[in-house]
Motif scaffolding. Sequence first.
Motif, PDB file in Angstrom:
ATOM      1  N   GLU A  93     -17.968  11.884  25.080  1.00  0.00           N
ATOM      2  CA  GLU A  93     -18.062  12.315  26.462  1.00  0.00           C
ATOM      3  C   GLU A  93     -19.496  12.621  26.895  1.00  0.00           C
ATOM      4  O   GLU A  93     -19.871  12.385  28.032  1.00  0.00           O
ATOM      5  CB  GLU A  93     -17.199  13.566  26.668  1.00  0.00           C
ATOM      6  N   GLY A  94     -20.289  13.133  25.973  1.00  0.00           N
ATOM      7  CA  GLY A  94     -21.640  13.534  26.352  1.00  0.00           C
ATOM      8  C   GLY A  94     -22.719  12.508  26.044  1.00  0.00           C
ATOM      9  O   GLY A  94     -23.464  12.079  26.922  1.00  0.00           O
ATOM     10  N   SER A  95     -22.802  12.086  24.786  1.00  0.00           N
ATOM     11  CA  SER A  95     -23.922  11.250  24.350  1.00  0.00           C
ATOM     12  C   SER A  95     -23.615   9.759  24.332  1.00  0.00           C
ATOM     13  O   SER A  95     -24.513   8.944  24.096  1.00  0.00           O
ATOM     14  CB  SER A  95     -24.366  11.685  22.944  1.00  0.00           C
ATOM     15  N   GLY A  96     -22.388   9.369  24.553  1.00  0.00           N
ATOM     16  CA  GLY A  96     -22.063   7.942  24.563  1.00  0.00           C
ATOM     17  C   GLY A  96     -22.016   7.359  23.159  1.00  0.00           C
ATOM     18  O   GLY A  96     -21.730   8.056  22.183  1.00  0.00           O
ATOM     19  N   LEU A  97     -22.310   6.080  23.046  1.00  0.00           N
ATOM     20  CA  LEU A  97     -22.261   5.396  21.755  1.00  0.00           C
ATOM     21  C   LEU A  97     -23.400   5.849  20.849  1.00  0.00           C
ATOM     22  O   LEU A  97     -24.523   6.081  21.318  1.00  0.00           O
ATOM     23  CB  LEU A  97     -22.373   3.877  21.955  1.00  0.00           C
ATOM     24  N   HIS A  98     -23.117   5.967  19.555  1.00  0.00           N
ATOM     25  CA  HIS A  98     -24.196   6.189  18.599  1.00  0.00           C
ATOM     26  C   HIS A  98     -25.085   4.950  18.542  1.00  0.00           C
ATOM     27  O   HIS A  98     -24.630   3.829  18.783  1.00  0.00           O
ATOM     28  CB  HIS A  98     -23.628   6.483  17.210  1.00  0.00           C
ATOM     29  N   ARG A  99     -26.351   5.156  18.228  1.00  0.00           N
ATOM     30  CA  ARG A  99     -27.330   4.065  18.297  1.00  0.00           C
ATOM     31  C   ARG A  99     -26.931   2.870  17.431  1.00  0.00           C
ATOM     32  O   ARG A  99     -26.948   1.730  17.895  1.00  0.00           O
ATOM     33  CB  ARG A  99     -28.707   4.583  17.861  1.00  0.00           C
ATOM     34  N   LEU A 100     -26.542   3.109  16.184  1.00  0.00           N
ATOM     35  CA  LEU A 100     -26.196   2.004  15.306  1.00  0.00           C
ATOM     36  C   LEU A 100     -24.958   1.271  15.785  1.00  0.00           C
ATOM     37  O   LEU A 100     -24.876   0.038  15.678  1.00  0.00           O
ATOM     38  CB  LEU A 100     -25.999   2.507  13.874  1.00  0.00           C
ATOM     39  N   VAL A 101     -24.001   2.005  16.322  1.00  0.00           N
ATOM     40  CA  VAL A 101     -22.800   1.365  16.856  1.00  0.00           C
ATOM     41  C   VAL A 101     -23.159   0.473  18.040  1.00  0.00           C
ATOM     42  O   VAL A 101     -22.705  -0.670  18.138  1.00  0.00           O
ATOM     43  CB  VAL A 101     -21.762   2.428  17.273  1.00  0.00           C
ATOM     44  N   ALA A 102     -24.007   0.999  18.940  1.00  0.00           N
ATOM     45  CA  ALA A 102     -24.426   0.209  20.106  1.00  0.00           C
ATOM     46  C   ALA A 102     -25.172  -1.056  19.680  1.00  0.00           C
ATOM     47  O   ALA A 102     -24.980  -2.134  20.254  1.00  0.00           O
ATOM     48  CB  ALA A 102     -25.305   1.063  21.022  1.00  0.00           C
ATOM     49  N   GLU A 103     -26.014  -0.932  18.660  1.00  0.00           N
ATOM     50  CA  GLU A 103     -26.786  -2.086  18.203  1.00  0.00           C
ATOM     51  C   GLU A 103     -25.905  -3.168  17.592  1.00  0.00           C
ATOM     52  O   GLU A 103     -26.246  -4.362  17.622  1.00  0.00           O
ATOM     53  CB  GLU A 103     -27.843  -1.637  17.190  1.00  0.00           C
ATOM     54  N   LYS A 104     -24.780  -2.781  17.031  1.00  0.00           N
ATOM     55  CA  LYS A 104     -23.890  -3.753  16.406  1.00  0.00           C
ATOM     56  C   LYS A 104     -22.991  -4.474  17.413  1.00  0.00           C
ATOM     57  O   LYS A 104     -22.342  -5.465  17.073  1.00  0.00           O
ATOM     58  CB  LYS A 104     -23.019  -3.063  15.345  1.00  0.00           C
ATOM     59  N   CYS A 105     -22.915  -3.972  18.641  1.00  0.00           N
ATOM     60  CA  CYS A 105     -22.064  -4.610  19.641  1.00  0.00           C
ATOM     61  C   CYS A 105     -22.615  -5.975  20.042  1.00  0.00           C
ATOM     62  O   CYS A 105     -23.835  -6.171  20.125  1.00  0.00           O
ATOM     63  CB  CYS A 105     -21.946  -3.726  20.880  1.00  0.00           C
ATOM     64  N   ASP A 106     -21.726  -6.918  20.317  1.00  0.00           N
ATOM     65  CA  ASP A 106     -22.146  -8.234  20.797  1.00  0.00           C
ATOM     66  C   ASP A 106     -22.631  -8.167  22.237  1.00  0.00           C
ATOM     67  O   ASP A 106     -23.480  -8.953  22.655  1.00  0.00           O
ATOM     68  CB  ASP A 106     -20.974  -9.224  20.701  1.00  0.00           C
ATOM     69  N   VAL A 107     -22.079  -7.243  23.004  1.00  0.00           N
ATOM     70  CA  VAL A 107     -22.469  -7.070  24.396  1.00  0.00           C
ATOM     71  C   VAL A 107     -22.236  -5.619  24.784  1.00  0.00           C
ATOM     72  O   VAL A 107     -21.329  -4.964  24.265  1.00  0.00           O
ATOM     73  CB  VAL A 107     -21.665  -8.018  25.331  1.00  0.00           C
ATOM     74  N   LEU A 108     -23.077  -5.113  25.670  1.00  0.00           N
ATOM     75  CA  LEU A 108     -22.883  -3.798  26.270  1.00  0.00           C
ATOM     76  C   LEU A 108     -22.585  -4.011  27.746  1.00  0.00           C
ATOM     77  O   LEU A 108     -23.309  -4.748  28.424  1.00  0.00           O
ATOM     78  CB  LEU A 108     -24.120  -2.919  26.099  1.00  0.00           C
ATOM     79  N   VAL A 109     -21.509  -3.387  28.225  1.00  0.00           N
ATOM     80  CA  VAL A 109     -21.108  -3.561  29.614  1.00  0.00           C
ATOM     81  C   VAL A 109     -21.133  -2.219  30.324  1.00  0.00           C
ATOM     82  O   VAL A 109     -21.031  -1.163  29.695  1.00  0.00           O
ATOM     83  CB  VAL A 109     -19.706  -4.194  29.718  1.00  0.00           C
ATOM     84  N   LYS A 110     -21.238  -2.274  31.641  1.00  0.00           N
ATOM     85  CA  LYS A 110     -21.261  -1.047  32.435  1.00  0.00           C
ATOM     86  C   LYS A 110     -20.298  -1.171  33.605  1.00  0.00           C
ATOM     87  O   LYS A 110     -19.957  -2.274  34.053  1.00  0.00           O
ATOM     88  CB  LYS A 110     -22.664  -0.759  32.955  1.00  0.00           C
ATOM     89  N   ILE A 111     -19.869  -0.023  34.091  1.00  0.00           N
ATOM     90  CA  ILE A 111     -19.076   0.053  35.314  1.00  0.00           C
ATOM     91  C   ILE A 111     -20.004   0.552  36.413  1.00  0.00           C
ATOM     92  O   ILE A 111     -20.514   1.676  36.330  1.00  0.00           O
ATOM     93  CB  ILE A 111     -17.887   1.012  35.155  1.00  0.00           C
ATOM     94  N   PRO A 112     -20.282  -0.245  37.442  1.00  0.00           N
ATOM     95  CA  PRO A 112     -21.201   0.197  38.497  1.00  0.00           C
ATOM     96  C   PRO A 112     -20.680   1.445  39.204  1.00  0.00           C
ATOM     97  O   PRO A 112     -19.484   1.579  39.450  1.00  0.00           O
ATOM     98  CB  PRO A 112     -21.232  -0.996  39.461  1.00  0.00           C
ATOM     99  N   MET A 113     -21.562   2.361  39.492  1.00  0.00           N
ATOM    100  CA  MET A 113     -21.232   3.579  40.210  1.00  0.00           C
ATOM    101  C   MET A 113     -21.738   3.467  41.655  1.00  0.00           C
ATOM    102  O   MET A 113     -22.870   3.022  41.879  1.00  0.00           O
ATOM    103  CB  MET A 113     -21.873   4.804  39.550  1.00  0.00           C
ATOM    104  N   TYR A 114     -20.918   3.885  42.620  1.00  0.00           N
ATOM    105  CA  TYR A 114     -21.289   3.760  44.029  1.00  0.00           C
ATOM    106  C   TYR A 114     -21.405   5.119  44.727  1.00  0.00           C
ATOM    107  O   TYR A 114     -21.743   5.184  45.909  1.00  0.00           O
ATOM    108  CB  TYR A 114     -20.260   2.892  44.758  1.00  0.00           C
ATOM    109  N   GLY A 115     -21.124   6.178  43.990  1.00  0.00           N
ATOM    110  CA  GLY A 115     -21.254   7.509  44.563  1.00  0.00           C
ATOM    111  C   GLY A 115     -22.454   8.237  44.005  1.00  0.00           C
ATOM    112  O   GLY A 115     -23.370   7.628  43.442  1.00  0.00           O
ATOM    113  N   LYS A 116     -22.438   9.539  44.118  1.00  0.00           N
ATOM    114  CA  LYS A 116     -23.562  10.347  43.663  1.00  0.00           C
ATOM    115  C   LYS A 116     -23.426  10.779  42.204  1.00  0.00           C
ATOM    116  O   LYS A 116     -24.395  11.183  41.580  1.00  0.00           O
ATOM    117  CB  LYS A 116     -23.714  11.574  44.556  1.00  0.00           C
ATOM    118  N   ILE A 117     -22.199  10.733  41.644  1.00  0.00           N
ATOM    119  CA  ILE A 117     -21.991  11.082  40.243  1.00  0.00           C
ATOM    120  C   ILE A 117     -22.224   9.846  39.392  1.00  0.00           C
ATOM    121  O   ILE A 117     -21.782   8.746  39.725  1.00  0.00           O
ATOM    122  CB  ILE A 117     -20.571  11.636  40.028  1.00  0.00           C
ATOM    123  N   GLY A 118     -22.913  10.028  38.269  1.00  0.00           N
ATOM    124  CA  GLY A 118     -23.404   8.885  37.510  1.00  0.00           C
ATOM    125  C   GLY A 118     -22.444   8.243  36.541  1.00  0.00           C
ATOM    126  O   GLY A 118     -22.740   7.173  35.995  1.00  0.00           O
TER     127      GLY A 118
END
Length: 274
Positions: free
Chosen positions: A225-250
């Motif tokens: 909930e706070g820090s997201g993916l651990h660095r090594l886990v993120a590096e092992k992913c084939d792709v990183l995706v995001k959900i665009p935010m359109y409001g003021k909360i990130g």
Amino acid sequence: MRRSRRQERERDVRDGPQRNTRPKKKSADRPVVYGLLPVLELLRVGSRRIDKVIVAEGARESRISEILDLARQRDILVDRVGRENFSRFLPEDANHQGVLAFTSAAEYADADEILSGLGETALILILDGIEDPRNLGALLRTAECAGVDGVLIPERRAVGLTDTVVRSSAGATEYIKVAKVPNLNRLIDDLKEKDIWIAGAAGDATTDYAEWDWNRPTALVLGSEGSGLHRLVAEKCDVLVKIPMYGKIGSLNVSVAAGVILFEARRQRIAKRK
């Protein structure tokens, strides 16, 4: 006048043992499921032993009739108690809706069982360090509704299948397979050997979640909930995706993010079949 031990024993023999009629408060190691939907799903599926169902006096018969019928069919004891005594079994803020069940703890699936059954339509969820039990429960409910093949969580530094998780899942833990693994990085390597694509969710990713091809066999990885993916886990992913935010909360709550991405995966797969 103070009685001697002999007089006390004679009194006990004469009057009989004194019974404590007050219900015992739920012990920490006695799992309890409460609320209409969680208890109903528990009875419907029958995957766990149920010791007893307790109904609060005054609970609406129309709402608990199916629970009572299922308990009768499975020969499970049903007790009715007053509201005050009923509350002794639960936390003060529990939304119990007048019904609870004492049961065995939710059981974990074997990770190999999940991994061995993956095919070309594989869709699994990997959770990297979720610590809030209500978030995990909501994630399991979302994953079950999206029809994922299984959920994999780390053995350490993450919440497991606690009572709060079971209740928050609204019955999903009776259906979905959840397995613990000792090392997420090794798990990802194993999945890649099985030709499973690894897609991690990250707020700073450059690829929109809707642009990724979810028709390929995929494991979605969500971070804490706070820090997201651990660095090594993120590096092992084939792709990183995001959900665009359109409001003021990130960012979104992690269970909401899971719902957005998993149902996009389902949408793409249904569209392809058509």
